[in-house]
Write a protein that holds these residues in place. Structure first.
Motif, PDB file in Angstrom:
ATOM      1  N   UNK A 116      11.367   4.943  -5.102  1.00 49.61           N
ATOM      2  CA  UNK A 116      10.057   5.468  -4.697  1.00 49.61           C
ATOM      3  C   UNK A 116       9.500   4.751  -3.463  1.00 49.61           C
ATOM      4  N   UNK A 117      10.201   3.729  -2.986  1.00 47.19           N
ATOM      5  CA  UNK A 117       9.692   2.938  -1.873  1.00 47.19           C
ATOM      6  C   UNK A 117      10.509   3.176  -0.610  1.00 47.19           C
ATOM      7  N   UNK A 118       9.818   3.133   0.537  1.00 50.75           N
ATOM      8  CA  UNK A 118      10.481   3.284   1.828  1.00 50.75           C
ATOM      9  C   UNK A 118      11.190   1.991   2.208  1.00 50.75           C
ATOM     10  N   UNK A 119      12.021   2.063   3.224  1.00 48.80           N
ATOM     11  CA  UNK A 119      12.809   0.919   3.661  1.00 48.80           C
ATOM     12  C   UNK A 119      11.916  -0.261   4.030  1.00 48.80           C
ATOM     13  N   UNK A 120      12.170  -1.389   3.399  1.00 41.78           N
ATOM     14  CA  UNK A 120      11.439  -2.607   3.699  1.00 41.78           C
ATOM     15  C   UNK A 120      10.179  -2.819   2.879  1.00 41.78           C
ATOM     16  N   UNK A 121       9.768  -1.825   2.095  1.00 41.99           N
ATOM     17  CA  UNK A 121       8.513  -1.909   1.355  1.00 41.99           C
ATOM     18  C   UNK A 121       8.766  -2.231  -0.123  1.00 41.99           C
ATOM     19  N   UNK A 122       7.849  -3.012  -0.710  1.00 43.60           N
ATOM     20  CA  UNK A 122       7.912  -3.305  -2.137  1.00 43.60           C
ATOM     21  C   UNK A 122       6.781  -2.626  -2.894  1.00 43.60           C
ATOM     22  N   UNK A 123       5.532  -2.795  -2.423  1.00 37.96           N
ATOM     23  CA  UNK A 123       4.383  -2.210  -3.130  1.00 37.96           C
ATOM     24  C   UNK A 123       3.232  -2.011  -2.148  1.00 37.96           C
ATOM     25  N   UNK A 124       2.826  -0.764  -1.958  1.00 36.54           N
ATOM     26  CA  UNK A 124       1.715  -0.465  -1.049  1.00 36.54           C
ATOM     27  C   UNK A 124       0.385  -0.973  -1.595  1.00 36.54           C
ATOM     28  N   UNK A 125       0.299  -1.156  -2.909  1.00 36.08           N
ATOM     29  CA  UNK A 125      -0.946  -1.676  -3.472  1.00 36.08           C
ATOM     30  C   UNK A 125      -1.176  -3.125  -3.035  1.00 36.08           C
ATOM     31  N   UNK A 126      -0.106  -3.801  -2.632  1.00 33.51           N
ATOM     32  CA  UNK A 126      -0.224  -5.166  -2.114  1.00 33.51           C
ATOM     33  C   UNK A 126      -0.287  -5.155  -0.586  1.00 33.51           C
ATOM     34  N   UNK A 127       0.545  -4.335   0.049  1.00 34.89           N
ATOM     35  CA  UNK A 127       0.557  -4.255   1.512  1.00 34.89           C
ATOM     36  C   UNK A 127      -0.809  -3.843   2.043  1.00 34.89           C
ATOM     37  N   UNK A 128      -1.438  -2.846   1.412  1.00 33.66           N
ATOM     38  CA  UNK A 128      -2.728  -2.354   1.876  1.00 33.66           C
ATOM     39  C   UNK A 128      -3.910  -2.933   1.131  1.00 33.66           C
ATOM     40  N   UNK A 129      -3.654  -3.947   0.291  1.00 33.70           N
ATOM     41  CA  UNK A 129      -4.736  -4.529  -0.500  1.00 33.70           C
ATOM     42  C   UNK A 129      -4.639  -6.042  -0.528  1.00 33.70           C
ATOM     43  N   UNK A 130      -5.059  -6.613  -1.656  1.00 29.39           N
ATOM     44  CA  UNK A 130      -5.015  -8.071  -1.800  1.00 29.39           C
ATOM     45  C   UNK A 130      -3.572  -8.556  -1.814  1.00 29.39           C
ATOM     46  N   UNK A 131      -3.269  -9.493  -0.970  1.00 23.85           N
ATOM     47  CA  UNK A 131      -1.909 -10.028  -0.875  1.00 23.85           C
ATOM     48  C   UNK A 131      -1.397  -9.962   0.547  1.00 23.85           C
ATOM     49  N   UNK A 132      -1.455  -8.777   1.139  1.00 24.87           N
ATOM     50  CA  UNK A 132      -1.094  -8.638   2.535  1.00 24.87           C
ATOM     51  C   UNK A 132       0.258  -8.015   2.791  1.00 24.87           C
ATOM     52  N   UNK A 133       0.556  -7.842   4.081  1.00 19.09           N
ATOM     53  CA  UNK A 133       1.732  -7.102   4.529  1.00 19.09           C
ATOM     54  C   UNK A 133       3.025  -7.833   4.181  1.00 19.09           C
ATOM     55  N   UNK A 134       3.110  -9.105   4.498  1.00 12.30           N
ATOM     56  CA  UNK A 134       4.349  -9.848   4.212  1.00 12.30           C
ATOM     57  C   UNK A 134       4.635  -9.913   2.722  1.00 12.30           C
ATOM     58  N   UNK A 135       3.624 -10.220   1.941  1.00 14.04           N
ATOM     59  CA  UNK A 135       3.812 -10.374   0.501  1.00 14.04           C
ATOM     60  C   UNK A 135       4.209  -9.059  -0.160  1.00 14.04           C
TER      61      UNK A 135
END
Length: 427
Positions: A116-135
């Motif tokens: 369900x995730x695009x290349x390089x991504x783990x969780x959009x709820x973290x990328x676009x929220x608390x935690x940040x892009x790298x995490x």
């Protein structure tokens, strides 16, 4: 008589694939925040119309993926187009990331994410929220892997392959491979068109489905880039872990790879061991060289089960290997984020096994049981309780309701059959 023209349909909303133009920026904590109000994260509910919300989500997902890919490239990761040998980017293909100097590496870590995730991504709820892009992306994982040693005698970092389990649909209009969410929310002829239809023109040779992509990585990509004597460490996330197990369980496949795979980390996977057919893989390899990290309320690293399973917990433990808590209680997509330190430390531990020795998991004495709260009812004597309840109802006359007939006035009173329900006289 009226005739509706195509030109009369509402136009599909357009959003720029640019963070700043969408009204967002990445702050000093690496978090995506609103330019208008820096205290706010990404706002999905832009409108009451779901098409507008999904089109905006599509645009910001693409913008964030572009940012993640730039960061991966700064870490000396390079894109490789599959099928191998693809030169024309207008032809159906999917990208993966590999270390720039992969052919020179003596140990390689292959990561299979969720479908369900695009290349390089783990969780959009973290990328676009608390935690940040790298995490919330594989940038953090790649960064940590590049700090590791290849072996006890080689201090250089291992090579890395990032598989692309999610973007397996070719979009001729976008000239790129996309995931299902992106495919459904790409520009349409109007805002009311009912999605996009997947046909043969959207397939990518050898990578039509996630399980085929796993086959392609092992059968084509690794032999193409990696020498035959190089050991492989495998990390699978969610259903990516399940697809890897299904592939390695094939007898012919396991006979080919059993001497090369150093370890297997199943992060959030749920494949039952009794469905595996290869005895060598299911009983020997999983027991000695595999570990699972499950969603659990327990702290990260808590041993939940041995290879034989643990009947004292509701957590699924029939995986044939050691199972630890990932530290994430609910969401599979967050399991690698929560347990990254544990997983990568164990992979490094396996790699640092002295030359000439064969690694095997240590034996753990599992004492874990699910905690029992005082609010949990004890239903073990429900039949006895039911019988006692019936006797109490018979003995308790005050709790019974009397049904007394009442005379009705007027015609037809004898046939009325009315009754008045009254409680016992308190006197």
């Amino acid at each position: 008589m009226f005739r509706r023209l195509w030109s009369g349909l509402p136009a599909d909303p357009e959003f720029p694939v640019d963070l700043e133009k969408l009204g967002y920026f990445i702050n000093e904590d690496d978090e995506v925040r609103s330019i208008q109000n820096p205290d706010n994260y990404f706002k999905y509910f832009l409108s009451r119309n779901p098409r507008w919300n999904d089109r905006q989500r599509f645009a910001i997902n693409q913008a964030l993926q572009n940012e993640v890919h730039k960061r991966l490239e700064k870490l000396d990761m390079t894109k490789c187009l599959l099928p191998i040998g693809t030169k024309d980017p207008s032809k159906p293909h999917i990208p993966i990331f590999v270390s720039r100097d992969l052919p020179l590496k003596k140990r390689v870590v292959v990561i299979f994410g969720e479908s369900l995730q695009d290349l390089g991504m783990l969780a959009h709820r973290v990328i676009g929220g608390a935690g940040g892009v790298n995490k919330g992306s594989l940038v953090s994982i790649v960064s940590e892997l590049q700090k590791q040693h290849t072996s006890s005698t080689d201090p250089s970092p291992p090579g890395i392959i990032l598989a692309n389990m999610g973007e397996l649909i070719w979009s001729p209009e976008g000239q790129r491979a996309v995931g299902r969410f992106a495919f459904d929310n790409m520009p349409a002829k109007s805002a009311v068109h009912n999605g996009n239809l997947i046909t043969e023109k959207n397939s990518i040779e050898g990578n039509e489905k996630p399980k085929f992509h796993v086959h392609y990585i092992f059968d084509k990509v690794i032999p193409h880039f990696v020498k035959d004597n190089v050991g492989i460490d495998v990390i699978g996330v969610g259903d990516g872990a399940d697809y890897v197990e299904q592939y390695l369980d094939l007898p012919v496949v396991w006979e080919t790879w059993k001497k090369r795979i150093n370890c297997l980390a199943l992060v959030g996977g749920l494949h039952p061991v009794w469905e595996l057919r290869s005895k060598d893989f299911a009983t020997e390899f999983l027991k000695n060289k595999a570990r699972a990290y499950a969603t659990s309320l327990e702290p990260a690293g808590m041993p939940l089960s041995g290879p034989e399973g643990n009947p004292k917990t509701t957590t699924f433990t029939g995986m044939g290997c050691l199972i630890f808590s990932s530290g994430e209680p609910h969401f599979t997509e967050l399991t690698l984020i929560a347990s990254a330190g544990l997983v990568l430390d164990w992979v490094q531990e396996v790699a640092m096994t002295p030359e000439g020795e064969d690694y095997a998991n240590p034996k753990f004495d599992i004492v874990y049981t699910d905690p029992v709260t005082v609010t949990d009812p004890d239903w073990s004597h429900w039949k006895e309780g039911e019988a006692e309840g019936e006797m109490d109802d018979k003995d308790d006359e005050e709790s019974q309701i009397k049904m007394e007939p009442v005379e009705a006035h007027g015609k037809g009173s004898e046939q009325s059959g009315l009754v008045l329900l009254t409680r016992p006289d308190s006197s």
